[in-house]
Design a protein around this motif. Sequence first.
Motif, PDB file in Angstrom:
ATOM      1  N   PRO A  66      -0.027  -1.337 -11.333  1.00  0.00           N
ATOM      2  CA  PRO A  66      -1.418  -0.745 -11.634  1.00  0.00           C
ATOM      3  C   PRO A  66      -1.849  -1.003 -12.927  1.00  0.00           C
ATOM      4  O   PRO A  66      -3.258  -0.899 -13.071  1.00  0.00           O
ATOM      5  N   SER A 151      -6.042  -0.491   0.909  1.00  0.00           N
ATOM      6  CA  SER A 151      -5.309  -0.317  -0.293  1.00  0.00           C
ATOM      7  C   SER A 151      -5.319   1.034  -0.583  1.00  0.00           C
ATOM      8  O   SER A 151      -4.408   1.784  -1.392  1.00  0.00           O
ATOM      9  N   MET A 156      -9.143  -0.262  -7.922  1.00  0.00           N
ATOM     10  CA  MET A 156      -7.836  -0.264  -8.679  1.00  0.00           C
ATOM     11  C   MET A 156      -6.857  -0.391  -7.437  1.00  0.00           C
ATOM     12  O   MET A 156      -6.249   0.785  -7.068  1.00  0.00           O
ATOM     13  N   CYS A 157      -6.866  -1.482  -6.750  1.00  0.00           N
ATOM     14  CA  CYS A 157      -6.234  -1.573  -5.522  1.00  0.00           C
ATOM     15  C   CYS A 157      -4.880  -1.445  -5.571  1.00  0.00           C
ATOM     16  O   CYS A 157      -4.105  -0.669  -4.811  1.00  0.00           O
ATOM     17  N   ASN A 158      -3.951  -2.149  -6.494  1.00  0.00           N
ATOM     18  CA  ASN A 158      -2.556  -1.763  -6.766  1.00  0.00           C
ATOM     19  C   ASN A 158      -2.014  -2.006  -5.054  1.00  0.00           C
ATOM     20  O   ASN A 158      -1.283  -1.271  -4.771  1.00  0.00           O
TER      21      ASN A 158
END
Lengths: 378, 187
Positions: A66, A151, A156-158
């Motif tokens: 993250p 996601s 902030m896909c992570n």
Amino acid sequence: MADSTALASDLLEVSLGPQHPSTHGVFRMQTVLDGETIVKLKPVMGYLHRNHEQLGEQMTYIASFPFTDRLDYFCAMTNNLGLAIAIEKLAGIDVTERGEYIRVIMAELTRLVNHTAVTGFLLNDMGAFGTPLLYAFREREKILDLFEMASGSRMMCNYIRPGGVREDLPEGFLEQARRIVDDYPRFLDEFEALLTDNEIIRQRTERVGILPKELAVSAGVTGPMLRASGVDYDIRKVDGYSVYPRFPFKVPLGTVGDVYDRYYVRILEMRESVKILRQALKDIPGGPAISPKGAALTKAPRTFRPPKGDAYGRIEAPKGELGFYLVSDGSNQPWRYHIRAPSFINLTVLEDMCLGRKIADAIIILGAVDIVMGEVDR
Amino acid sequence: MIGMGVVKGMLVTLREFVGTYPWGRGMLRMLRIRPGSGLFTIEYPDVKQEHAERFRYFPFLVYDGTPDNLRCVACKICEQECPPKCIYIEPARDAEGRPVKAHGRTLPARFDIDTSICMSCRICVDVCPFDAIEMDNQYEIAAGDREQELLFDKEKLLRSAEYFEQIKPSEAAVVNQRLSAKAKKPA
């Protein structure tokens, strides 16, 4: 008539930034001007330093994911991919076939997002306020919707994990992705009709901020900037990582290495990305999205202890070569965690490109470098 | 000819502009010009955007039936794995420090999530072995005070299993399947 050269004048120091709309974040250019001509330019960085590498050494390998989203916040997916590839090299984790395809799809969508946004911002820097940028953001929005579908987060896909991706694609993703990708060339045509032949843009960008081939190579510049200077170097071709060798695509090259070439190389790269995406969306196989080993370490990050050793994983991120260097001492935390950030290294040639140009040119030269301060300062 | 590039660009913006009106779209079609994307923005907060099912925004704690029947067993795995360390858990203990059991497990006496630190990364959900923590999709949580209102305690984090099924049906189906498979196994 008075001779202007006879006029006694001093050099003027101007500090551009760190709070300045043209510097793309908290970046500062300390310039020395002779009239309006730049005689010296010193980049000042570090305003957004967040200790990312040191933090990464004090948490598990997975917990860094993250935080990589926040490096280059336009390209969260490719940042995840770089770290995942480095961990896979370190611990010898296999990736499933479907996982590889999903990764390529996400990476190329990220390239579209990044290049549309940066061309929009470049035009903003030139004084075309709003219109091209908003056209670009309209298209970016559609792709961010896709990221949200897969996601759960737009920026902030992570999402990508060692061994594949965290969750398989949701229902309806491929159809929507195909629709957007098929529609993309139409937007690019429109964008080009708006910009490519525009006389004002050509006047502002052609033969401005020339970066010679030799300097680009010796300074370690990578990505579209290097290719705009005419060097055929694309890590997707050179390393052939993931399943990229299966897709036929060209590496567009510039000839002069000026700002216009950097703009146009990006447009052409987007057209190539669309080609890759079309094929990847057609050929994507079924099966699991993550390998058993990868799923196990996603579920229990603390138990993951890679063997002693080091690994350097690199990918062709939209901005250039993004590399992650990991040294493991056998514990569940990396002993050393280093990032080779493309926009930081591309920024080192800023002064060479700006010397002798007018101050207004420095703004667009910086814009064409394509920096994101989150990545430059880390 | 010089200036043609600018004119061509202006025509693009004109088409996009006209295409934002219903009458304009009809006119463009009559002239056999493909209208642009049209209106793309929405008038938040009167109109709200629909989010994908996986859209995630801050975790919550799941309970079955009554609010005291938490799935959480205060094992502290999420507390350890949380990258920004925003979770704080205290298991329920009696005066002598022995764990107190309810519903056959130790429940958390305190479960705090500091939402001003949480970055909604979903790692707590990935690592939870009991499916006790899930991601919410409520994003309108602006508050006037950071210490009092953004530090979510156990009561503020509780949501029923039905709520979870309602906001994330397909994800809940997978979780329920896993839980019922676990319940069948003899302990």
